[in-house]
Design a protein around this motif. Sequence first.
Motif, PDB file in Angstrom:
ATOM      1  N   ASN A   1       0.788  -1.135   0.000  1.00 39.84           N
ATOM      2  CA  ASN A   1       0.033   0.234  -0.083  1.00 39.84           C
ATOM      3  C   ASN A   1       0.873   1.178  -0.111  1.00 39.84           C
ATOM      4  OD1 ASN A   1       0.538  -0.757   2.869  1.00 39.84           O
ATOM      5  ND2 ASN A   1      -0.852   1.060   3.302  1.00 39.84           N
TER       6      ASN A   1
ATOM      7  N   GLU B   1       1.942  -8.749  -5.392  1.00 40.23           N
ATOM      8  CA  GLU B   1       0.986  -9.031  -6.016  1.00 40.23           C
ATOM      9  C   GLU B   1       1.488  -9.130  -7.706  1.00 40.23           C
ATOM     10  OE1 GLU B   1       1.411  -4.638  -5.577  1.00 40.23           O
ATOM     11  OE2 GLU B   1       1.207  -6.336  -4.467  1.00 40.23           O
TER      12      GLU B   1
ATOM     13  N   ASP C   1      -8.930  -4.966   2.232  1.00 39.29           N
ATOM     14  CA  ASP C   1      -9.318  -4.033   1.037  1.00 39.29           C
ATOM     15  C   ASP C   1      -8.165  -3.103   0.732  1.00 39.29           C
ATOM     16  OD1 ASP C   1     -10.794  -2.793  -0.674  1.00 39.29           O
ATOM     17  OD2 ASP C   1     -12.149  -1.847   0.441  1.00 39.29           O
ATOM     18  N   TYR C   2      -7.117  -3.684  -0.049  1.00 39.28           N
ATOM     19  CA  TYR C   2      -6.171  -2.895  -0.673  1.00 39.28           C
ATOM     20  C   TYR C   2      -5.579  -3.587  -1.903  1.00 39.28           C
ATOM     21  CZ  TYR C   2      -2.237  -5.086   1.636  1.00 39.28           C
ATOM     22  OH  TYR C   2      -1.314  -5.913   2.023  1.00 39.28           O
ATOM     23  N   VAL C   3      -4.664  -2.987  -2.320  1.00 40.34           N
ATOM     24  CA  VAL C   3      -4.050  -3.400  -3.826  1.00 40.34           C
ATOM     25  C   VAL C   3      -3.759  -4.937  -3.734  1.00 40.34           C
ATOM     26  CG1 VAL C   3      -1.785  -2.449  -3.310  1.00 40.34           C
ATOM     27  CG2 VAL C   3      -2.388  -2.923  -5.714  1.00 40.34           C
TER      28      VAL C   3
ATOM     29  N   ARG D   1      -6.747  -7.383  -3.748  1.00 39.19           N
ATOM     30  CA  ARG D   1      -7.629  -7.037  -4.793  1.00 39.19           C
ATOM     31  C   ARG D   1      -7.054  -7.931  -5.986  1.00 39.19           C
ATOM     32  NH1 ARG D   1     -12.211  -5.081  -4.379  1.00 39.19           N
ATOM     33  NH2 ARG D   1     -12.913  -3.853  -2.613  1.00 39.19           N
ATOM     34  N   ARG D   2      -5.701  -7.699  -6.348  1.00 36.82           N
ATOM     35  CA  ARG D   2      -5.036  -8.280  -7.405  1.00 36.82           C
ATOM     36  C   ARG D   2      -4.940 -10.040  -7.012  1.00 36.82           C
ATOM     37  NH1 ARG D   2      -0.247  -4.227  -9.388  1.00 36.82           N
ATOM     38  NH2 ARG D   2      -1.812  -2.202  -9.819  1.00 36.82           N
TER      39      ARG D   2
ATOM     40  N   HIS E   1      -7.083 -11.622  -5.557  1.00 38.63           N
ATOM     41  CA  HIS E   1      -8.477 -12.450  -5.869  1.00 38.63           C
ATOM     42  C   HIS E   1      -8.827 -12.396  -7.286  1.00 38.63           C
ATOM     43  CE1 HIS E   1     -10.476 -11.740  -1.816  1.00 38.63           C
ATOM     44  NE2 HIS E   1      -9.266 -12.072  -1.447  1.00 38.63           N
ATOM     45  N   GLN E   2      -8.183 -11.473  -8.220  1.00 37.04           N
ATOM     46  CA  GLN E   2      -8.455 -11.548  -9.291  1.00 37.04           C
ATOM     47  C   GLN E   2      -7.526 -12.798  -9.965  1.00 37.04           C
ATOM     48  OE1 GLN E   2      -7.317  -7.919 -11.444  1.00 37.04           O
ATOM     49  NE2 GLN E   2      -7.723  -8.766 -13.533  1.00 37.04           N
TER      50      GLN E   2
ATOM     51  N   GLU F   1     -16.839 -14.047  -1.821  1.00 40.58           N
ATOM     52  CA  GLU F   1     -15.745 -13.055  -1.682  1.00 40.58           C
ATOM     53  C   GLU F   1     -16.002 -12.124  -0.676  1.00 40.58           C
ATOM     54  OE1 GLU F   1     -12.933 -10.830  -4.724  1.00 40.58           O
ATOM     55  OE2 GLU F   1     -14.960 -10.838  -5.460  1.00 40.58           O
TER      56      GLU F   1
ATOM     57  N   PHE G   1     -14.152  -8.689   1.505  1.00 43.68           N
ATOM     58  CA  PHE G   1     -12.935  -7.742   2.171  1.00 43.68           C
ATOM     59  C   PHE G   1     -13.228  -7.111   3.354  1.00 43.68           C
ATOM     60  CE2 PHE G   1     -12.951  -7.976  -2.752  1.00 43.68           C
ATOM     61  CZ  PHE G   1     -11.526  -8.111  -2.970  1.00 43.68           C
TER      62      PHE G   1
END
Length: 346
Positions: A79, A101, A142-144, A147-148, A150-151, A167, A169
């Motif tokens: 972050n 990530e 809930d940050y970068v 989120r990446r 999870h993708q 899912e 966060f």
Amino acid sequence: MKVGLLISRSGPAGLWGPSCDTGAMLAVAEINAAGGVLGRQVELVIADAGWSETEAIMAAGTLVDIDGVHAVVGMHPSNVRDAIRRRLAGSVPYVYTPQYEGGERNPYTVATGGTDDEMLGPGIAWLSEKRKARRFFLVGNDYVWPRRAHQCAREIVHAAGGKIVGEAFPSFGLGNHREILDQIRKARPDVVVMALLGSEAASFNRAFSKAGLAAGILRFGLAIDESVLYAIGAEHSENLYVALNYFSGVQSAANDRFLETYHDCFGEYAPPVNQACQSCYDGVNVVANLARSIGRWDAASLARSFRRPVARSAVRSTLLKTPMGPTLKVHLAAAEGIEFKIVASH
């Protein structure tokens, strides 16, 4: 020659701080005992990146403007990485060491650690094959980074013929996980995939176990190492799996030497040897090897060598005698109490 170590002593990543200290200190001690770098002794300057961008920018600025470091090694959450990179502005090379990530392609910066896709691919494949997992629930802060992650997990699960059934966060510092645990219970996953940071992973896993879910649902965690497992506790580690590039239990001559030297230096009650510790050890050695390779140790010369984006493989190729070595293997481990048993390596 001064090397700055930028780590987090507060926030969810603070539990890794002591291991980062000792890993970097051991690297410096070994380098200096062998004659230093280009005839100069290495001095380690440690700074606290904190948790916010403001704290990280101030710490990075102090390292460069006041302490006069010639390079910065960072072991802190994603972050604040971009804020630190902008503040350093190419004045010194920036070696970012943790698992992250992916996607770091900026000049003057190199990321030496593994990426989430490298962990998730073998981990999900093993769970699908060996534990017949098909239904996956994703939980991440809930940050970068989450989120990446999870993708990436969604893509790997779908490619393996599995299904994402939920899912969540959770916010940092969430004291009550009941709502998320209820979602998991209703979704009936085979596996909960976790991208939770440090102490956040510990608190969630304890709550998960106390809710009675551990016996029937597998857990697969990113960035859960020995320090986090100690915080989770032996009574809450049932059916917990982790993928990392390094565990202290990795069997190799280089790791055996590292562990022996580490405990000789820091004693029986030293901070845990974990991936954070090992990555800081590697980071300091990357800087030393860089200076040796160009024959100069000043900040401007070191930074110029990173003017264009540098591949991870290029900087790791010099780490022949370090615990992990130049090649990043992926080890999948099962928690057994507060120890990890490696069940597969790739």
